[in-house]
Design an enzyme around this catalytic site. Structure first.
Site, mmCIF file in Angstrom:
data_model
loop_
_atom_site.group_PDB
_atom_site.id
_atom_site.type_symbol
_atom_site.label_atom_id
_atom_site.label_comp_id
_atom_site.label_asym_id
_atom_site.label_seq_id
_atom_site.Cartn_x
_atom_site.Cartn_y
_atom_site.Cartn_z
ATOM 1 N NE ARG A 62 -4.412 -1.327 1.760
ATOM 2 C CZ ARG A 62 -5.422 -1.514 2.597
ATOM 3 N NH1 ARG A 62 -5.282 -1.258 3.878
ATOM 4 N NH2 ARG A 62 -6.584 -1.946 2.157
ATOM 5 C CE LYS A 223 -11.087 -4.790 8.020
ATOM 6 N NZ LYS A 223 -10.485 -3.788 7.133
ATOM 7 N N GLY A 379 -5.636 -5.252 2.327
ATOM 8 C CA GLY A 379 -4.323 -5.134 2.961
ATOM 9 C C GLY A 379 -3.751 -6.481 3.359
ATOM 10 N N GLY A 402 -12.397 -3.863 1.180
ATOM 11 C CA GLY A 402 -13.792 -3.414 1.210
ATOM 12 C C GLY A 402 -14.122 -2.517 0.025
#
Ligand code: ADP
Ligand code: 3PG
Ligand code: MG
Length: 424
Positions: A62, A223, A379, A402
């Protein structure tokens, strides 16, 4: 700010434009290369929410992917203010969520000093930012140390916007969040999207809106409540859906399968049940793990064994998919022409629980070698791909988990919509 010479037409959301009765136009977004940034103080929202291990960055993808934008700004002698979040510190300052470990990593990638400011607010921070010299870079501490970030508090966004004369949105992975640094700042400070956001949108839009079929999506990770809504929409688009990782236990429990002590989001059980039912009625293949690696605890030295069926006995925790699931999932991967993967299939950070995730990463790379389009986002998923040593073979490594899921769902990302509304 000088008026942009060009307006980028990024038609990233064609399907939702039709599906939502608001008949949303393709977003008109300015691009970094359309702005005159010479000597300007530029506020850049990045997504440096990177996995950390013992205080070190475990996977720098990232960070690495923001380098073209930062080099472009340096060439223009800009003064650069970087803002990001890391983890979910719940609005409180927490050492484990500090962005400080990113500094050495960014310095090495840019080959120049990066100054770290230990607070993203306050008079001292503002004064230091105002004193920045051309070509100087500062990274501010985690935005989520203040609850105002996630609440999208206008005053907080306004104070952040004072750091720049122009705003660059480069946090692709966070564009699905309506937070102060994504939707708040553009109300006070005009801006544009960076090179990473452009690249992600161009690639994901093209591939996910007109996928070559069969189209397979693999969703795992932790998540659950975030991603489950997206999964519901995704079944409109995919031919096969594989659910693994911590996510899968909620789905298994919704089918009446015992899951031992594995994590389960009880308030999502009805939705999980509904999703499984919809896949039946739509004729979509939905695969859950057929077996598991189970452990007595999630400690690296815990006793483990394979549970040879979907069910997990009492007192045991699912920590990875089992060997039969690896084989079944790999066969589906080999048969697909487009593969989208977000979310590890086990606690891959612990080597003895990583086999399922690493095997799936390798199977995806093999499918890509045979001509399938493969997209891996998130990530932790990127860290897994790198750990498996296959990142070069994946068609597109997306920095968004997401965010790319929500694009796949066909949703307008709030962070882009907010930027598009800003007058040039
Ligand atoms: P990404 O960052 O790729 O979007 P997530 O953040 O949703 O993925 O999830 C990553 C996390 O999911 C990892 O830290 C991994 O340990 C965890 N995970 C995956 N499977 C399990 C499991 N069976 N039990 C607990 N955690 C799991
Ligand atoms: C991500 O890792 O998906 C982004 O950085 C967003 O993080 P969040 O899910 O904690 O909002
Ligand atoms: Mg993650």
């Amino acid at each position: 700010m000088r008026r942009a010479r060009l307006i980028a037409h990024i038609k990233y959301d064609t399907v939702s434009s039709r599906a939502e009765s608001s008949a949303m136009e393709p977003l008109r977004l300015r691009r970094i290369q359309d702005l005159d940034l010479q000597g300007k103080r530029v506020l850049v929202r990045v997504d440096y929410n990177v996995p950390l291990h013992t205080g070190k960055v475990m996977d720098a993808t990232r960070v690495q992917k923001t380098i073209p934008t930062l080099e472009h700004l340096l060439k223009a002698n800009a003064r650069i203010v970087l803002i990001s979040h890391l983890g979910r510190p719940n609005g409180k300052s927490q050492k484990a969520c500090s962005l400080a470990p990113v500094v050495p990593c960014l310095q090495a990638l840019l080959n120049r000093p990066v100054h770290f400011l230990p607070d993203c607010l306050g008079e001292e921070t503002l004064q230091r930012v105002l004193r920045l010299k051309p070509g100087e870079i500062v990274l501010l501490e985690n935005l989520r140390f203040y609850p105002e970030e996630e609440k999208n508090a206008p005053q907080f966004a306004k104070r952040l916007s004072q750091y720049g004369e122009v705003f660059i949105q480069e946090a692709f992975g966070t564009l699905h969040r309506a937070h102060a640094s994504t939707v708040g700042i553009p109300k006070y400070l005009g801006g544009a999207i960076g090179f990473l956001v452009q690249k992600e949108l161009q690639f994901l839009d093209r591939t996910l809106n007109a996928p070559e079929r069969p189209f397979l999506a693999i969703v795992g990770g932790v998540k659950v409540s975030d991603k489950i809504q997206v999964i519901r929409k995704m079944i409109e688009r995919v031919d096969t859906l594989i659910i693994g990782g911590a996510m899968s236990y909620t789905f298994l429990e919704s089918q009446g399968v015992s899951i031992g002590e594995s994590p389960c989001e009880k308030d999502q059980l009805d939705l999980a049940q509904d999703i499984v039912q919809q896949t039946y009625s739509k004729g979509i293949q939905c695969l859950l793990p057929a077996d598991h690696l189970i452990a007595e605890s999630t400690r690296p030295d815990a006793k483990t064994k394979v549970a040879e069926s979907m069910a997990i006995p009492p007192g045991w925790i699912g920590v990875d998919i089992g060997p039969h699931s690896i084989q079944l999932f790999s066969e589906e991967i080999a048969a697909a022409k487009t593969i989208f993967w977000n979310g590890p299939l086990g606690i891959f950070e612990i080597p003895s629980f990583a086999q399922g995730t690493l095997s799936v990463a390798k199977a995806i790379a093999e499918a890509a070698d045979q001509g399938a389009i493969s997209i891996v986002g998130g990530g932790d998923s990127l860290a897994a791909v790198r750990q498996a040593g296959v990142q070069e073979r994946i068609t597109h490594c997306s920095t968004g988990g997401g965010a790319s899921l929500e694009l796949l769902e066909g949703k307008a990302l709030p962070g882009l919509a907010a930027l598009a509304q800003v007058k040039a």
